[in-house]
Design a protein around this motif. Structure first.
Motif, PDB file in Angstrom:
ATOM      1  N   VAL A  74       8.983  53.061  10.270  1.00  0.00           N
ATOM      2  CA  VAL A  74       8.027  53.012  11.378  1.00  0.00           C
ATOM      3  C   VAL A  74       7.758  54.442  11.849  1.00  0.00           C
ATOM      4  N   PRO A  75       6.502  54.860  11.906  1.00  0.00           N
ATOM      5  CA  PRO A  75       6.219  56.219  12.388  1.00  0.00           C
ATOM      6  C   PRO A  75       6.372  56.306  13.905  1.00  0.00           C
ATOM      7  N   ALA A  76       6.633  57.497  14.376  1.00  0.00           N
ATOM      8  CA  ALA A  76       6.717  57.725  15.822  1.00  0.00           C
ATOM      9  C   ALA A  76       5.314  57.670  16.400  1.00  0.00           C
ATOM     10  N   LYS A  77       5.172  56.953  17.509  1.00  0.00           N
ATOM     11  CA  LYS A  77       3.868  56.916  18.167  1.00  0.00           C
ATOM     12  C   LYS A  77       4.077  57.013  19.670  1.00  0.00           C
ATOM     13  N   ARG A  78       3.092  57.591  20.327  1.00  0.00           N
ATOM     14  CA  ARG A  78       3.181  57.828  21.768  1.00  0.00           C
ATOM     15  C   ARG A  78       3.254  56.499  22.508  1.00  0.00           C
ATOM     16  N   LEU A 115      19.555  58.827  17.118  1.00  0.00           N
ATOM     17  CA  LEU A 115      19.763  57.449  16.665  1.00  0.00           C
ATOM     18  C   LEU A 115      18.437  56.697  16.590  1.00  0.00           C
ATOM     19  N   SER A 116      17.565  56.920  17.553  1.00  0.00           N
ATOM     20  CA  SER A 116      16.247  56.275  17.531  1.00  0.00           C
ATOM     21  C   SER A 116      15.433  56.756  16.332  1.00  0.00           C
ATOM     22  N   ALA A 117      15.517  58.039  16.041  1.00  0.00           N
ATOM     23  CA  ALA A 117      14.781  58.589  14.893  1.00  0.00           C
ATOM     24  C   ALA A 117      15.295  57.997  13.591  1.00  0.00           C
ATOM     25  N   ARG A 118      16.601  57.849  13.460  1.00  0.00           N
ATOM     26  CA  ARG A 118      17.178  57.236  12.248  1.00  0.00           C
ATOM     27  C   ARG A 118      16.734  55.789  12.109  1.00  0.00           C
ATOM     28  N   ALA A 119      16.719  55.058  13.218  1.00  0.00           N
ATOM     29  CA  ALA A 119      16.307  53.653  13.173  1.00  0.00           C
ATOM     30  C   ALA A 119      14.847  53.537  12.752  1.00  0.00           C
ATOM     31  N   ARG A 120      13.992  54.402  13.295  1.00  0.00           N
ATOM     32  CA  ARG A 120      12.577  54.383  12.892  1.00  0.00           C
ATOM     33  C   ARG A 120      12.432  54.725  11.423  1.00  0.00           C
ATOM     34  N   SER A 121      13.198  55.698  10.961  1.00  0.00           N
ATOM     35  CA  SER A 121      13.126  56.118   9.563  1.00  0.00           C
ATOM     36  C   SER A 121      13.594  54.998   8.629  1.00  0.00           C
TER      37      SER A 121
END
Length: 146
Positions: A90-94, A80-86
């Motif tokens: 917003v790219p994934a960042k550490r 769900l977090s990945a879908r929201a970022r997509s």
């Protein structure tokens, strides 16, 4: 008694109860005294779970530290977090998190309950973890991020 080809008698195996098989081959409880200090486990699990939610770590990396049910919930929430970022582009960042405190207690032998306070860039969170000693190591049976 059964007969072997040579004509000698041998005893037949006795039937074994399924519960006895599960008790022998299933996960074995481990006492708190045999587990050692739980704090490194709690710190690492917290950090890794937050990285899974941020999208910079695969959920499979923490599978060995978690029981099946909390792992399944982690995978669903990470997706769900990945879908929201997509959707937001917003790219994934550490994430940059600072573990402020770790408090744990043992309500029963082989059980650890802990609250880890984590300060992030936007807000401070509490991570509640229940871990049980199974097969000589700790495994998280519940993980909640508040």
């Amino acid at each position: 008694m059964a007969q072997t080809p040579a004509g000698t008698a041998r005893a037949l195996p006795t039937p074994v109860d399924a519960a006895e098989i599960e008790r022998f081959f299933g996960p074995q409880r481990t006492s708190t005294a045999q587990l050692g200090d739980p704090e490194p486990f709690l710190r690492n699990l917290t950090r890794n779970v937050l990285e899974v939610f941020a999208g910079v770590r695969e959920a499979e990396h923490v599978a060995r530290w978690m029981a099946e049910e909390p792992y399944r919930k982690l995978v669903v929430r990470a997706n769900l977090s990945a879908r929201a970022r997509s959707a937001r582009g917003v790219p994934a960042k550490r994430p940059v998190h600072h573990i402020m405190s770790v408090r744990h207690s043992s309500p029963a032998d082989g059980v650890i309950e802990a609250v880890i306070i984590v300060r992030g860039p936007a807000r401070t969170r509490a991570v509640a973890i229940r871990a049980e000693g199974l097969d000589g190591r700790l495994r998280a049976t519940s993980v909640a991020i508040l």
